[in-house]
Design an enzyme around this catalytic site. Structure first.
Site, PDB file in Angstrom:
ATOM      1  N   CYS A  97       0.821  -1.211   0.000  1.00 19.20           N
ATOM      2  CA  CYS A  97       0.000   0.000   0.000  1.00 19.20           C
ATOM      3  C   CYS A  97       0.861   1.270   0.000  1.00 19.20           C
ATOM      4  O   CYS A  97       1.475   1.587  -1.001  1.00 19.20           O
ATOM      5  CB  CYS A  97      -1.000  -0.030   1.135  1.00 19.20           C
ATOM      6  N   ARG A 132     -12.136   7.000  -1.699  1.00 15.69           N
ATOM      7  CA  ARG A 132     -11.057   6.065  -1.434  1.00 15.69           C
ATOM      8  C   ARG A 132     -11.449   4.727  -2.052  1.00 15.69           C
ATOM      9  O   ARG A 132     -12.637   4.391  -2.142  1.00 15.69           O
ATOM     10  CB  ARG A 132     -10.829   5.902   0.070  1.00 15.69           C
ATOM     11  N   HIS A 200      -3.688  -5.419   1.792  1.00 10.87           N
ATOM     12  CA  HIS A 200      -3.455  -5.555   3.230  1.00 10.87           C
ATOM     13  C   HIS A 200      -4.143  -6.842   3.663  1.00 10.87           C
ATOM     14  O   HIS A 200      -4.588  -7.629   2.876  1.00 10.87           O
ATOM     15  CB  HIS A 200      -4.147  -4.410   3.991  1.00 10.87           C
TER      16      HIS A 200
HETATM   17  N1  GLN Z   1      -1.709   6.940   2.259  1.00 15.71           N
HETATM   18  C1  GLN Z   1      -1.920   6.104   1.131  1.00 15.71           C
HETATM   19  C2  GLN Z   1      -3.267   6.302   0.449  1.00 15.71           C
HETATM   20  O1  GLN Z   1      -4.266   6.604   1.081  1.00 15.71           O
HETATM   21  C3  GLN Z   1      -1.723   4.659   1.542  1.00 15.71           C
HETATM   22  C4  GLN Z   1      -2.738   4.178   2.529  1.00 15.71           C
HETATM   23  C5  GLN Z   1      -2.429   2.828   3.086  1.00 15.71           C
HETATM   24  O2  GLN Z   1      -1.262   2.444   3.219  1.00 15.71           O
HETATM   25  N2  GLN Z   1      -3.464   2.122   3.468  1.00 15.71           N
HETATM   26  O3  GLN Z   1      -3.343   6.151  -0.747  1.00 15.71           O
END
Ligand code: GLN
Length: 245
Positions: A97, A132, A200
């Site tokens: 990620c 997101r 994840h």
């Molecule tokens: N900060 C990054 C995003 O939101 C990665 C987030 C994460 O590692 N879950 O794209």
């Protein structure tokens, strides 16, 4: 002392460990120990330099934008050259990620461009207006390049949209979920031993077969002693069910 030891370098384990990605390291440790393979983990935090020859696998987990920003500048200043040297001699580099985003050239947050290690040709842009990309995800991967695909199942939650450069290959193809940008059907990146993914879960406890591939590849072993994977198979099956595959 065991004859063989997997030497892991955990990059920023305190800052880049969202979603308990530390479980990935625990799983590697256990699967090595159960086979009599040694395991060492060296933490490299802000300001620490790293030895490119001292580790078989470099691991960089996910993080919030704020922590990612801190690590990005340090990564470029104190660790980038060593990571390039490590990758060039065949060490594995695994980014999850935020860690995946940091393997590329940049992460664009509005007007701000956060730099990356530049190990692979990719750029990530945070779509301020867009949602997101969140949910269970399954991807099909062909690690040996011989057409025999396997599934990685996990969970994604990222605001960034990642686009691979023209010559770059994804880690896998999206079966369920959003993947790198919600459109391309690509998930992650793979250039030899440099691997990035948005999965994840944590990734490895849900996909023990992939952990074993990493261990074997990092150590140059053809085969690993099989383990009783009843629980690991159940975790993988549950992750697949959650993703609807
Ligand atoms: N900060 C990054 C995003 O939101 C990665 C987030 C994460 O590692 N879950 O794209």
């Amino acid at each position: 002392m065991p004859d063989t030891t997997l030497r892991v370098c955990a990059l920023y384990p305190d800052l880049m460990n969202i979603y308990a990605d530390r479980g990935n390291l625990l799983l590697l440790e256990r699967r090595c120990a159960w086979r009599g393979i040694g395991f060492t983990v060296t933490a490299a935090g802000l300001g620490d330099s790293i030895d490119p020859d001292a580790h078989d696998l470099f691991y960089l987990g996910g993080g919030q934008d704020r922590d990612q920003r801190l690590c990005a500048h340090d990564l470029v200043e104190t660790k980038r050259d060593a990571l390039h040297a490590a990758a060039a001699r065949g060490a594995l580099v695994l980014g999850v990620c935020g860690g995946f985003q940091l393997l590329g050239h940049s992460y664009q947050l509005g007007d701000e461009e956060i730099p990356g290690a530049g190990l692979v040709d990719l750029r990530t842009v945070r779509d301020e207006g867009g949602d997101r990309l969140i949910g269970n995800v399954a991807i099909e991967v062909d690690l040996e390049g011989d057409g025999r695909t396997r599934l990685l199942a996990g969970f994604e939650n990222h605001g960034g949209r990642t686009r691979l450069g023209a010559g770059e290959e994804p880690l896998g193809r999206v079966v369920r979920g959003h993947g790198n940008d919600g459109r391309s059907g690509f998930e992650g990146v793979r250039r030899d031993g440099v691997i990035g993914t948005y999965l994840h879960g944590p990734l490895l406890p849900k996909n023990a077969w992939f952990a074993d591939w990493l261990i074997a590849t990092a150590l140059g072993l053809d085969d690993l002693v099989p383990l009783d994977d009843t629980l690991e198979a159940a975790a993988h099956a549950a992750a697949r069910r959650a993703a609807g595959v």
